[in-house]
Motif scaffolding. Structure first.
Motif, PDB file in Angstrom:
ATOM      1  N   ALA A  51       0.841  -1.206   0.000  1.00 63.24           N
ATOM      2  CA  ALA A  51       0.000   0.000   0.000  1.00 63.24           C
ATOM      3  C   ALA A  51       0.873   1.251   0.000  1.00 63.24           C
ATOM      4  O   ALA A  51       0.823   2.070   0.917  1.00 63.24           O
ATOM      5  N   ILE A  83      -7.674  -2.465  -2.241  1.00 60.95           N
ATOM      6  CA  ILE A  83      -7.508  -2.721  -0.802  1.00 60.95           C
ATOM      7  C   ILE A  83      -7.939  -4.157  -0.473  1.00 60.95           C
ATOM      8  O   ILE A  83      -7.274  -4.854   0.310  1.00 60.95           O
ATOM      9  N   LEU A 129      -5.198  -6.470  -1.500  1.00 60.49           N
ATOM     10  CA  LEU A 129      -4.111  -6.487  -0.517  1.00 60.49           C
ATOM     11  C   LEU A 129      -4.478  -7.343   0.682  1.00 60.49           C
ATOM     12  O   LEU A 129      -3.706  -8.211   1.109  1.00 60.49           O
ATOM     13  N   CYS A 130      -5.665  -7.059   1.242  1.00 61.81           N
ATOM     14  CA  CYS A 130      -6.053  -7.708   2.510  1.00 61.81           C
ATOM     15  C   CYS A 130      -6.336  -9.197   2.327  1.00 61.81           C
ATOM     16  O   CYS A 130      -5.963 -10.013   3.174  1.00 61.81           O
ATOM     17  N   CYS A 174       4.258  -5.135   7.891  1.00 61.46           N
ATOM     18  CA  CYS A 174       3.400  -4.569   6.864  1.00 61.46           C
ATOM     19  C   CYS A 174       3.370  -3.063   7.100  1.00 61.46           C
ATOM     20  O   CYS A 174       3.294  -2.609   8.244  1.00 61.46           O
ATOM     21  N   VAL A 202       2.061   0.983   5.452  1.00 61.34           N
ATOM     22  CA  VAL A 202       1.134   1.683   4.558  1.00 61.34           C
ATOM     23  C   VAL A 202       1.557   3.156   4.485  1.00 61.34           C
ATOM     24  O   VAL A 202       1.943   3.735   5.507  1.00 61.34           O
ATOM     25  N   GLU A 243      -8.403   3.320   5.828  1.00 59.18           N
ATOM     26  CA  GLU A 243      -7.871   2.295   4.912  1.00 59.18           C
ATOM     27  C   GLU A 243      -6.593   1.684   5.490  1.00 59.18           C
ATOM     28  O   GLU A 243      -6.362   0.468   5.409  1.00 59.18           O
ATOM     29  N   ILE A 294      -5.839  -2.317   6.347  1.00 58.18           N
ATOM     30  CA  ILE A 294      -4.722  -3.073   5.756  1.00 58.18           C
ATOM     31  C   ILE A 294      -3.787  -3.610   6.852  1.00 58.18           C
ATOM     32  O   ILE A 294      -3.381  -4.776   6.835  1.00 58.18           O
TER      33      ILE A 294
END
Ligand code: NIG
Ligand code: FE
Length: 422
Positions: free
Chosen positions: A190, A205, A208-209, A225, A227, A238, A242
């Motif tokens: 992200a 999104i 990604l998830c 992870c 973002v 968001e 994520i």
């Protein structure tokens, strides 16, 4: 047993402990004079002041027969190896052609919004092979090592599609195996909305998830992870979604927060127990409070402020509020094409107005904590990795004060003298 004795150290300066230092503790370091360090099998076996031990590698006096190497530091300064806790190490191409736009004052986010910036590096990265990315990043790591970095965090984030992101993460894994610098891997899927999803944020999104994060975790390709929580990039909500998807798969959280506009990233970092929030140039008081409460480290990137002509993060306020402050390069092809942690040290003193002792902790032990490595490195103590720098400098003030030269005289990684400059 592989042994190394470093003797005749003028000043040994190191933080101590196996976790991040906050508040006044950040400026409390151990100083030894006329010191020595003994390393065995890659670890610190002992250190002290005065006469170096006669026993080295089990043989009186050490020397060749015992396989013990002896380095005479010649009265120089020794500190722990530098931990660069935030880099975008893997990317294709460079972006020198943005210079003209930058000089005209076109804002960073405008360059991105018009399809340039991160997105132009995405194009170059997608078209690079795994070996090309590997060779380019290896060259960067060689240079980082020569400036004294012994551990670095490395993010993906210039693929923005599953195939390229996985390719980038595989490069990080290979380099961690092959290169003396130890790498900590972060999935930054992200980093921007890819062009093919520009009208479908939700689709990206969800991808990604539901797909990319579980795949990265399954393949064991990342530990963190991250973002880019920024106006026009990903919102705080968001970002939360994520990062929580990451946490469910065992990936710890990091956030690019408050770099250009404060949209809630630092508050979120504390709330969800992120290990670190990074940038924080415009971090509001509520963000600092939340990070202090959640035990989130602030990973500050002063060379990016310098490069963007932006203001500097409120480092002193963070220390006063009990937030552990780390400092890193943010090495990347856009906002900071600099991989030199020594410049970060200069800016930490000159711009954040931190003391040399606080700066040392920020680039060693707190950097290690910001990427989950404080147990094993970031200070010179028995049992930790023997990662340290013999500086062409007599004391700690000197490395904060001199600017633009490479002052790392000899870099030792896991007990091996890996890089000799000058
Ligand atoms: O940390 N802010 C987002 N990512 C990078 C910049 C990436 C780029 O410009 O290529 C940063 O500054
Ligand atoms: Fe970054």
């Amino acid at each position: 047993m592989a042994a190394l004795l470093v003797k005749n150290i003028g000043m040994l300066a190191t933080p101590e402990g196996r976790s991040a230092k906050r508040g006044k503790e950040q400026g409390r370091i151990r100083i030894l004079r006329n010191a020595w360090i003994l390393c065995e099998d890659g670890l610190i076996a002992g250190l002290g002041e005065g006469e170096a031990p006669a026993l080295c590698g089990g043989t009186p006096g050490g020397g060749d027969a015992s396989g013990c190497e002896v380095i005479d530091a010649g009265g120089r300064l020794v500190t722990p190896g530098l931990v660069d806790a935030h880099t975008h190490l893997i990317f294709g191409g460079w972006r020198q052609y943005e210079m003209e736009q930058k000089l005209k004052g076109v804002p960073y986010l405008d360059i991105l919004a018009s399809g340039g910036g991160i997105l132009s590096t995405v194009r170059a990265t997608r078209s690079a092979t795994e070996d090309e990315l590997y060779d380019k990043a290896k060259q960067a790591l060689d240079e980082m090592l020569s400036f004294g970095t012994t551990t670095c965090e490395a993010k993906s984030g210039y693929g923005l599609d599953e195939e390229t992101e996985l390719r980038m993460l595989r490069v990080i894994k290979r380099l961690n195996e092959d290169h003396p610098i130890d790498l900590v891997s972060t999935f930054l899927g992200a980093h921007a909305l890819p062009p093919e999803y520009k009208d479908d944020r939700e689709g990206f999104i969800s991808l990604l998830c539901d797909k990319a994060i579980p795949e990265v975790a399954n393949q064991g390709l990342a530990e963190y992870c991250d973002v880019f929580c920024e106006k026009g990039v990903f919102t705080a909500e968001e970002t939360r979604r994520i990062l929580l998807a990451g946490q469910r798969c065992g990936l710890k959280s990091k956030i690019h927060a408050d770099e250009i506009e404060a949209i809630g990233g630092s508050q979120l970092a504390g709330e969800i127990g992120a290990v670190s929030a990074e940038h924080l140039i415009v971090c509001p008081d509520e963000g600092i409070e939340s990070m202090a409460k959640g035990g989130t480290a602030a990973c500050l990137l002063p060379a990016t402020s310098f490069y963007l002509g932006a203001s500097f993060a409120p480092a002193r306020k963070m220390i006063d509020a009990g937030v552990a402050v780390a400092m890193a390069t943010d090495f990347n092809p856009g906002s900071c094409p600099c991989l030199n942690m020594q410049f970060v040290i200069n800016l930490g003193c000159l711009r954040y107005k931190l003391t040399p002792e606080e700066v040392l902790t920020a680039v060693t032990l707190n950097g290690a904590a910001a990427c989950g490595r404080a147990e094993s490195r970031g200070s010179i103590e028995p049992g930790k990795l023997a990662d340290f720098i013999i500086w062409d400098a007599p004391d700690l003030n000197y490395i904060c004060y001199r600017l633009g030269s490479n002052l790392a005289w000899q870099v030792v990684k896991s007990g091996i003298a890996v890089k000799k400059n000058g």
